[in-house]
Design a protein around this motif. Structure first.
Motif, PDB file in Angstrom:
ATOM      1  N   TYR A 135       1.091  -1.191  -0.205  1.00 43.19           N
ATOM      2  CA  TYR A 135       0.068   0.055   0.151  1.00 43.19           C
ATOM      3  C   TYR A 135       0.921   1.293  -0.068  1.00 43.19           C
ATOM      4  CZ  TYR A 135      -3.648   3.373   1.866  1.00 43.19           C
ATOM      5  OH  TYR A 135      -4.290   4.440   1.985  1.00 43.19           O
ATOM      6  N   TYR A 168       1.129  11.677   1.162  1.00 45.55           N
ATOM      7  CA  TYR A 168       0.605  12.675   1.850  1.00 45.55           C
ATOM      8  C   TYR A 168       1.048  14.160   1.818  1.00 45.55           C
ATOM      9  CZ  TYR A 168      -1.271   9.062   5.276  1.00 45.55           C
ATOM     10  OH  TYR A 168      -1.947   8.005   5.684  1.00 45.55           O
ATOM     11  N   PRO A 171       0.099  15.743   8.596  1.00 45.63           N
ATOM     12  CA  PRO A 171      -0.009  15.304   7.275  1.00 45.63           C
ATOM     13  C   PRO A 171      -1.514  14.784   6.891  1.00 45.63           C
ATOM     14  CG  PRO A 171       1.838  14.208   8.114  1.00 45.63           C
ATOM     15  CD  PRO A 171       1.027  14.804   9.204  1.00 45.63           C
ATOM     16  N   LEU A 177      -3.945  12.641   3.818  1.00 48.60           N
ATOM     17  CA  LEU A 177      -3.897  11.668   2.806  1.00 48.60           C
ATOM     18  C   LEU A 177      -4.088  12.464   1.256  1.00 48.60           C
ATOM     19  CD1 LEU A 177      -3.170   8.742   1.665  1.00 48.60           C
ATOM     20  CD2 LEU A 177      -5.751   8.288   2.188  1.00 48.60           C
ATOM     21  N   ARG A 207      -2.232   0.580  -4.981  1.00 46.82           N
ATOM     22  CA  ARG A 207      -1.527  -0.430  -4.319  1.00 46.82           C
ATOM     23  C   ARG A 207      -0.928  -1.126  -5.766  1.00 46.82           C
ATOM     24  NH1 ARG A 207      -3.065  -2.601   0.451  1.00 46.82           N
ATOM     25  NH2 ARG A 207      -5.102  -1.404   1.324  1.00 46.82           N
ATOM     26  N   PHE A 266       4.958  13.849   1.113  1.00 44.65           N
ATOM     27  CA  PHE A 266       5.597  12.501   1.618  1.00 44.65           C
ATOM     28  C   PHE A 266       4.945  11.369   1.048  1.00 44.65           C
ATOM     29  CE2 PHE A 266       7.799  14.262   5.397  1.00 44.65           C
ATOM     30  CZ  PHE A 266       7.132  15.300   5.785  1.00 44.65           C
ATOM     31  N   GLY A 273      -0.833  -7.039   8.241  1.00 48.17           N
ATOM     32  CA  GLY A 273      -2.101  -6.807   8.454  1.00 48.17           C
ATOM     33  C   GLY A 273      -2.674  -5.809   9.189  1.00 48.17           C
ATOM     34  N   TYR A 274      -1.637  -5.107   9.944  1.00 45.42           N
ATOM     35  CA  TYR A 274      -1.934  -3.595  10.649  1.00 45.42           C
ATOM     36  C   TYR A 274      -1.287  -2.464   9.902  1.00 45.42           C
ATOM     37  CZ  TYR A 274      -3.734  -6.443  14.433  1.00 45.42           C
ATOM     38  OH  TYR A 274      -4.445  -7.368  15.233  1.00 45.42           O
ATOM     39  N   GLN A 275      -0.697  -2.718   8.728  1.00 43.01           N
ATOM     40  CA  GLN A 275      -0.446  -1.762   7.751  1.00 43.01           C
ATOM     41  C   GLN A 275       0.622  -0.592   8.327  1.00 43.01           C
ATOM     42  OE1 GLN A 275      -1.573  -1.199   3.998  1.00 43.01           O
ATOM     43  NE2 GLN A 275      -1.572  -3.418   4.783  1.00 43.01           N
ATOM     44  N   LYS A 276       1.716  -1.067   9.060  1.00 49.16           N
ATOM     45  CA  LYS A 276       2.631  -0.240   9.624  1.00 49.16           C
ATOM     46  C   LYS A 276       3.199   0.754   8.493  1.00 49.16           C
ATOM     47  CE  LYS A 276       7.459  -0.099  11.438  1.00 49.16           C
ATOM     48  NZ  LYS A 276       8.473  -0.721  11.943  1.00 49.16           N
ATOM     49  N   VAL A 277       2.928   1.937   8.492  1.00 53.86           N
ATOM     50  CA  VAL A 277       3.414   3.076   7.490  1.00 53.86           C
ATOM     51  C   VAL A 277       4.806   3.585   7.917  1.00 53.86           C
ATOM     52  CG1 VAL A 277       2.846   4.988   6.383  1.00 53.86           C
ATOM     53  CG2 VAL A 277       1.044   3.730   7.112  1.00 53.86           C
ATOM     54  N   PHE A 279       7.239   6.193   6.346  1.00 54.59           N
ATOM     55  CA  PHE A 279       7.496   7.520   5.446  1.00 54.59           C
ATOM     56  C   PHE A 279       8.603   7.763   4.817  1.00 54.59           C
ATOM     57  CE2 PHE A 279       3.383   9.960   6.166  1.00 54.59           C
ATOM     58  CZ  PHE A 279       3.059   9.046   7.309  1.00 54.59           C
ATOM     59  N   GLY A 280       8.396   8.398   3.605  1.00 55.00           N
ATOM     60  CA  GLY A 280       9.770   8.977   2.854  1.00 55.00           C
ATOM     61  C   GLY A 280      10.455  10.249   3.732  1.00 55.00           C
TER      62      GLY A 280
END
Lengths: 112, 114
Positions: free
Chosen positions: A32, A36, A44, A46, A51, A89, A96-100, A102-103
């Motif tokens: 994903y 931002y 930030p 969205l 995907r 960004f 499963g918990y979509q840890k994000v 960032f650049g």
């Protein structure tokens, strides 16, 4: 460990120009990829997300291009306006918990 | 719909002092995140809660940072003792669930450690 590399660090374009911000990732588990937008003093927000099963996504003047084999993705802003001046960004998420992750951000200035 | 609320907006403390930040997520959002954003850098995830359980705290400096989420709603992040390098904006975000849903950010708390 920087898992998402973003360039350029800053960008100045004339109104109506098409700024392009590039990102690259290493972790093939990312599934994903959000972008931002952050204005000074704000958190930030969205802007658009994609995907990896899609090569391009367009929402209004914002377009994400995605190259899965190269592990790269980019943001294009069509007909840029002074109000688009902000820090952008890219990010990548997995699990499963979509840890994000960032650049490092690109500070965009659109000159009237 | 009300956004993510954070307080205070600004805080200045001396090194070795303690500080706490508060976050009230959007109603109904199960996932809550705390990020640290150092000037000129992207946000770095410190801790992620799913309801009142921790799902990721791998980048939280646990010797000085702690966080809790009360009854799966509000959350506090504490630093004790603070160091100069903790100067940053601390952002709280929430989402309906972790899986690919949009995270909404608060305005952040700007911490200056002198």
């Amino acid at each position: 460990q920087q898992q998402v590399k973003q360039s350029p660090q800053s960008l100045i374009v004339q109104k109506g120009g098409i700024p392009i911000i590039n990102c690259a990732y290493e972790n093939t588990a990312f599934d994903y990829f959000p972008w931002y937008q952050q204005f000074p003093g704000k958190g930030p927000a969205l802007l658009i997300a994609i995907r990896p099963d899609v090569s391009e996504k367009k929402e209004g003047r914002f377009t994400i291009s995605f190259n899965k084999s190269a592990k790269q993705f980019s943001l294009h802003i069509m007909d840029s306006q002074p109000g688009d001046s902000a820090t952008y960004f890219c990010a990548a998420a997995s699990g499963g918990y979509q840890k994000v992750t960032f650049g490092t951000g690109t500070k965009l200035q659109v000159i009237p | 719909e009300a956004g993510v609320a954070q307080s205070p907006r600004y805080k200045i403390i001396e090194k070795r002092q303690s500080v706490a930040f508060w976050c009230n997520p959007i109603s109904g959002h199960a996932t809550l995140y705390w990020y640290q954003q150092i000037l000129g850098q992207g946000p770095k995830l410190l801790i992620q809660f799913q309801n009142n359980g921790v799902v990721d705290d791998s980048q939280l400096p646990k010797d000085r940072f702690s966080a809790e989420r009360l009854k799966g709603v509000d959350s506090t992040l504490k630093i004790q003792p603070a160091k100069l390098e903790d100067s940053a904006v601390y952002l709280c975000a929430s989402s309906l669930s972790g899986a690919g849903t949009e995270a909404f950010f608060g305005q952040g708390t700007r911490l200056t450690v002198v």
